[in-house]
Scaffold this motif. Structure first.
Motif, mmCIF file in Angstrom:
data_model
loop_
_atom_site.group_PDB
_atom_site.id
_atom_site.type_symbol
_atom_site.label_atom_id
_atom_site.label_comp_id
_atom_site.label_asym_id
_atom_site.label_seq_id
_atom_site.Cartn_x
_atom_site.Cartn_y
_atom_site.Cartn_z
ATOM 1 N N ALA A 91 0.837 -1.208 0.000
ATOM 2 C CA ALA A 91 0.000 0.000 0.000
ATOM 3 C C ALA A 91 0.868 1.252 0.000
ATOM 4 C CB ALA A 91 -0.947 -0.012 1.194
ATOM 5 N N LEU A 94 2.424 1.556 -3.446
ATOM 6 C CA LEU A 94 1.420 2.008 -4.403
ATOM 7 C C LEU A 94 1.185 3.514 -4.269
ATOM 8 C CD1 LEU A 94 -0.655 1.371 -6.600
ATOM 9 C CD2 LEU A 94 -2.283 0.795 -4.776
ATOM 10 N N GLU A 95 1.114 4.010 -3.059
ATOM 11 C CA GLU A 95 0.938 5.456 -2.850
ATOM 12 C C GLU A 95 2.108 6.245 -3.434
ATOM 13 O OE1 GLU A 95 -1.694 7.255 -1.948
ATOM 14 O OE2 GLU A 95 -2.699 5.320 -1.924
ATOM 15 N N ILE A 98 1.642 6.281 -7.228
ATOM 16 C CA ILE A 98 0.558 7.185 -7.611
ATOM 17 C C ILE A 98 0.998 8.643 -7.466
ATOM 18 C CG2 ILE A 98 -1.747 8.004 -6.965
ATOM 19 C CD1 ILE A 98 -2.392 5.021 -6.287
ATOM 20 N N LEU A 125 -6.217 -4.569 -2.915
ATOM 21 C CA LEU A 125 -5.416 -3.366 -2.676
ATOM 22 C C LEU A 125 -5.743 -2.289 -3.708
ATOM 23 C CD1 LEU A 125 -2.977 -1.803 -1.403
ATOM 24 C CD2 LEU A 125 -1.543 -3.006 -3.070
ATOM 25 N N TYR A 126 -5.739 -2.647 -4.976
ATOM 26 C CA TYR A 126 -6.003 -1.669 -6.022
ATOM 27 C C TYR A 126 -7.427 -1.107 -5.906
ATOM 28 C CZ TYR A 126 -1.743 -3.485 -8.195
ATOM 29 O OH TYR A 126 -0.446 -3.865 -8.446
ATOM 30 N N ARG A 128 -9.333 -0.942 -3.199
ATOM 31 C CA ARG A 128 -9.421 -0.070 -2.021
ATOM 32 C C ARG A 128 -8.897 1.324 -2.341
ATOM 33 N NH1 ARG A 128 -7.493 -4.484 0.917
ATOM 34 N NH2 ARG A 128 -5.405 -3.631 0.907
ATOM 35 N N ARG A 129 -7.904 1.391 -3.208
ATOM 36 C CA ARG A 129 -7.291 2.673 -3.571
ATOM 37 C C ARG A 129 -8.097 3.424 -4.632
ATOM 38 N NH1 ARG A 129 -6.195 6.809 -4.483
ATOM 39 N NH2 ARG A 129 -4.310 8.019 -4.104
ATOM 40 N N GLY A 130 -9.134 2.783 -5.184
ATOM 41 C CA GLY A 130 -10.007 3.471 -6.123
ATOM 42 C C GLY A 130 -9.896 3.025 -7.567
ATOM 43 N N LEU A 151 -7.274 4.276 -12.762
ATOM 44 C CA LEU A 151 -7.502 5.275 -11.722
ATOM 45 C C LEU A 151 -7.272 6.642 -12.347
ATOM 46 C CD1 LEU A 151 -7.902 5.958 -8.640
ATOM 47 C CD2 LEU A 151 -5.396 5.946 -8.501
#
Length: 154
Positions: A91, A94-95, A98, A125-126, A128-130, A151
């Protein structure tokens, strides 16, 4: 747990080992011709940036961003080392990816992945992140196995 995320040194044997592990796992877990994980040479290509998450000095995860055009990019080769699963490392990585995509001015970030139990943790995970399922992009074709997620970054 002390974690840092930085641009990966692709000459680092630990980074190379995790890339190779990811490549093998994707080939073994995908129908023939439907694994698109980049190997080391693919990750060294122009327009690709790889980050590594380090925990206590060890490579815990990798993830890459590939430029597709001026407005869009693709997440490639996200993999957490088995010893570091379920610790929030993916996570955080990933942040970082992004954030870097936004800073580079991209408007959309996409990814292609598989289906089935082995892919569910990453898909969760993806989502949840939108990220949402959508049309194929780049050279991908949707199949019963492949799916594409997107996204919007604006």
């Amino acid at each position: 747990m002390t974690m840092r995320i930085e641009v990966a040194d692709l000459e680092d044997p630990e980074v190379q080992a995790l890339i190779a592990y990811h490549q093998r796992a994707m080939l073994e877990g995908s129908p023939p011709g439907l694994s698109f994980a980049l190997d080391l040479s693919g990750l060294q290509a122009e327009g690709v940036c790889v980050w590594a998450a380090y925990v206590e000095g060890r490579v815990a995860a990798i993830g890459a961003l590939k430029r597709l055009d001026d407005k869009s990019c693709e997440i490639k080769s996200m993999r957490t080392h088995p010893e570091y699963l379920r610790q929030g490392i993916a996570a955080a990585l990933l942040e970082t990816i992004i954030t870097q995509a936004r800073l580079a001015g991209f408007k959309t970030i996409s990814l292609e992945t598989g289906t089935g139990p082995a892919f569910e943790p990453a898909l969760a995970l993806y989502r949840r992140r939108g990220f949402v399922n959508g049309a194929a992009f780049a050279d991908y074709t949707l199949t019963d196995f492949n799916q594409c997620l997107h996204l919007a970054l604006d």
